[in-house]
Design a protein around this motif. Structure first.
Motif, PDB file in Angstrom:
ATOM      1  N   SER A   1       0.796  -1.302  -0.055  1.00 25.43           N
ATOM      2  CA  SER A   1      -0.099   0.081   0.138  1.00 25.43           C
ATOM      3  C   SER A   1       0.695   1.168  -0.103  1.00 25.43           C
ATOM      4  N   GLU A   2       2.089   1.217   0.695  1.00 25.72           N
ATOM      5  CA  GLU A   2       3.104   2.376   0.510  1.00 25.72           C
ATOM      6  C   GLU A   2       3.720   2.671  -0.828  1.00 25.72           C
ATOM      7  N   VAL A   3       3.773   1.579  -1.781  1.00 24.62           N
ATOM      8  CA  VAL A   3       4.355   1.869  -2.822  1.00 24.62           C
ATOM      9  C   VAL A   3       3.635   2.167  -4.048  1.00 24.62           C
TER      10      VAL A   3
ATOM     11  N   SER B   1      18.943  -4.901  -7.594  1.00 25.54           N
ATOM     12  CA  SER B   1      18.690  -3.661  -6.861  1.00 25.54           C
ATOM     13  C   SER B   1      17.259  -3.225  -7.191  1.00 25.54           C
ATOM     14  N   VAL B   2      16.627  -2.742  -6.427  1.00 22.36           N
ATOM     15  CA  VAL B   2      15.193  -2.333  -6.500  1.00 22.36           C
ATOM     16  C   VAL B   2      15.154  -0.775  -6.047  1.00 22.36           C
ATOM     17  N   VAL B   3      14.392  -0.047  -7.151  1.00 26.84           N
ATOM     18  CA  VAL B   3      14.166   1.282  -6.825  1.00 26.84           C
ATOM     19  C   VAL B   3      12.686   1.584  -6.537  1.00 26.84           C
ATOM     20  N   LEU B   4      12.351   2.251  -5.536  1.00 31.25           N
ATOM     21  CA  LEU B   4      11.023   2.503  -5.049  1.00 31.25           C
ATOM     22  C   LEU B   4      10.373   3.876  -5.154  1.00 31.25           C
ATOM     23  N   LYS B   5       9.161   3.900  -5.621  1.00 27.85           N
ATOM     24  CA  LYS B   5       8.656   5.500  -5.539  1.00 27.85           C
ATOM     25  C   LYS B   5       7.499   5.388  -4.707  1.00 27.85           C
ATOM     26  N   LEU B   6       7.612   5.919  -3.426  1.00 25.02           N
ATOM     27  CA  LEU B   6       6.794   5.703  -2.472  1.00 25.02           C
ATOM     28  C   LEU B   6       5.462   6.848  -2.632  1.00 25.02           C
TER      29      LEU B   6
END
Length: 512
Positions: free
Chosen positions: A139-141, A166-171
């Protein structure tokens, strides 16, 4: 009335009146068409928003194929409101949108002549797409991107490289991931790729901040878990006390804050105690031997030892022999116990409570009335009983009565969007008003006009042959006027005798 009569009636109208009729009819049709278009206009609603470019392209292509009208504004796709949920179900049944990247559906279609390198590359793409979809379920991503590097296996090197990711997240705005959630993402990625270790997974956000911590820093992970546990305990106490006090004082009339001190140390203690007052016999050994009287026996030789011979008694004093041995071991009572104290024990609790007073109106204003001392004492006793107050461990409870500023201020009434409400009402009112106006001022006058008697145009030669109208008779005194029935009969008789003259008079009236 026949249609020919109506046409003849309209032909007899002046040009100005004919043009007015045509204008009114065209205006009526235009208004009706405008009302129909306005009432039946398409109400567009959001189908999808914040889609990636690949997903948005797939959705638009599918909408064109289904011949569904749509609009695109920024990263939002709009479709008719009555088809939003239907289209979502249809697109979901076809796997659209994919949720970021291609997944294992890339292998649904069999491709002939594909090299091993392409197959390996497609496999990596499929894993990246599936992991991206899974991470986006949080829910935060808002958006996610996964990059996986799998080294090529070879038999010519002794040291084998491990795969990395590697993981790139936009919250989403205002959302934060806890360390537990970040650790879950790390283990999810590492468990999805063969041979990947958690320490080889890096997680960052779209601002470049490193979210994942090195795996070997176990102390930091333990400390964060301890802090989260303590916060959870504080929230649990606050929730229970808040609900209890609001049941007495009223909703929004109490504010509770709790601070606990928790001991996370785990102690194992072994105790061995001796009780000198309690003595127990461990083992006991007794030996007793006693001999009294002279010793009987013959002279050493053959005769004294033959059968049937009485032993001879040795002359001398009587013989006595006695032997006694006793050995008793005593042991002091002993008890051995192993004590393990639980981890996470609450060492002390501090509670601070603010209670609002009551209010009454005086001269149209709210006046604050504080709580009585008995009420405050009762609230404090209830809180102490609820937390298990123990003075020896250092518990503290403070209850204060203060006015809440929010309660004093009168909140402004909620604003109503009159513009939106008016537009929604006009959508149904305007068509009704226009229809009523058309009926009253257009249709009804036309019907009344068409109901009037048909006036035929008199030819010019007949008009010249008509006798000149006689001068009007002198006015008759009011007293001598015939009754209404007599006048009606006279007018009827005149029309029968001179119809042309009557027609001319009527024509002059209508032209005026």
């Amino acid at each position: 009335m026949a249609l020919a009569d109506i046409v003849e009636q309209i032909k007899a109208w002046p040009l100005k009146k004919k043009l007015s009729l045509v204008f009114v009819v065209l205006l009526s049709f235009a208004l009706m068409a405008g009302i129909m278009l306005w009432t039946e206009r398409v109400d567009y609603q959001v189908l999808y928003s914040n889609l990636s470019q690949e997903d948005a392209g797939q959705v638009i292509a599918k909408l064109k194929e289904m011949k569904v009208p749509y609009k695109v504004e920024g990263n939002v796709i709009y479709v008719p409101g009555n088809r939003v949920y239907e289209l979502r179900l249809e697109l979901a049944a076809q796997g659209i949108p994919t949720g970021g990247g291609v997944g294992f559906e890339i292998f649904d279609k069999t491709q002939i002549g594909v090299t091993e390198f392409v197959q390996r590359l497609n496999y990596v793409r499929a894993i990246q797409g599936e992991l991206t979809r899974t991470i986006r379920q949080l829910s935060e991503v808002d958006q996610a991107r996964v990059h996986i590097a799998i080294p090529e296996k070879t038999i010519f090197t002794e040291k084998e490289d491990k795969p990395t990711a590697s993981v790139v997240l936009k919250l989403k705005p205002g959302r934060v991931l806890s360390q537990g959630q970040i650790g879950g993402i790390v283990h999810l990625v590492s468990s999805s790729v063969e041979g990947m270790q958690p320490q080889n997974v890096t997680v960052i956000d779209n601002m470049g901040n490193l979210l994942s911590k090195p795996v070997d820093t176990t102390d930091e992970i333990v400390d964060s878990k301890k802090l989260e546990y303590q916060k959870a305990v504080d929230k649990d106490y606050e929730g229970r006390l808040q609900s209890m006090l609001e049941g007495i004082t009223g909703r929004g009339k109490a504010i509770v804050r709790v601070a606990t001190k928790i001991d996370f140390t785990r102690v194992e203690r072994t105790e061995e105690k001796f009780d000198p007052d309690t003595i127990a016999v461990r083992n006991e050994h007794r030996t007793q031997e006693k001999s009294v009287g002279a010793t009987q026996g013959g002279i050493p030789g053959v005769l004294s030892n033959q059968p049937g011979q009485q032993p001879a008694t040795t002359a001398g004093s009587p013989s006595t022999s006695q032997k006694q041995s006793e050995n008793i071991n005593y042991e002091v009572s002993r008890s051995v116990s192993k004590i393990i104290q639980p981890r996470g024990e609450v060492k002390s609790i501090s509670v601070a409570v603010l209670v609002d007073g009551t209010y009454k109106k005086e001269n149209g204003k709210k006046v604050y009335v504080p709580r009585t001392e008995d009420d405050m004492k009762k609230y404090k006793e209830i809180i102490m009983a609820a937390i298990g107050y123990n003075k020896e461990r250092g518990d503290q409870v403070i209850v204060e009565n203060v006015p809440f500023e929010v309660a004093i201020e009168e909140l402004p009434p909620e604003k109503i969007d009159f513009v939106r409400l008016t537009l929604s009402l006009l959508k149904y009112i305007i068509p009704l008003v226009v229809i009523v106006l058309l009926i009253l001022f257009v249709i009804k006058p036309i019907i009344e006009t068409l109901k009037s008697p048909v006036i035929k145009k008199v030819p010019e030669e007949d008009e010249a042959a008509m006798p000149v109208a006689a001068p009007a008779p002198a006015p008759v005194p009011i007293a001598e006027v015939a009754p209404e029935e007599v006048m009606k009969e006279e007018v009827t008789e005149m029309i029968k005798k001179e119809p042309r003259r009557a027609a001319m008079i009527l024509k002059e009236w209508l032209s005026e």
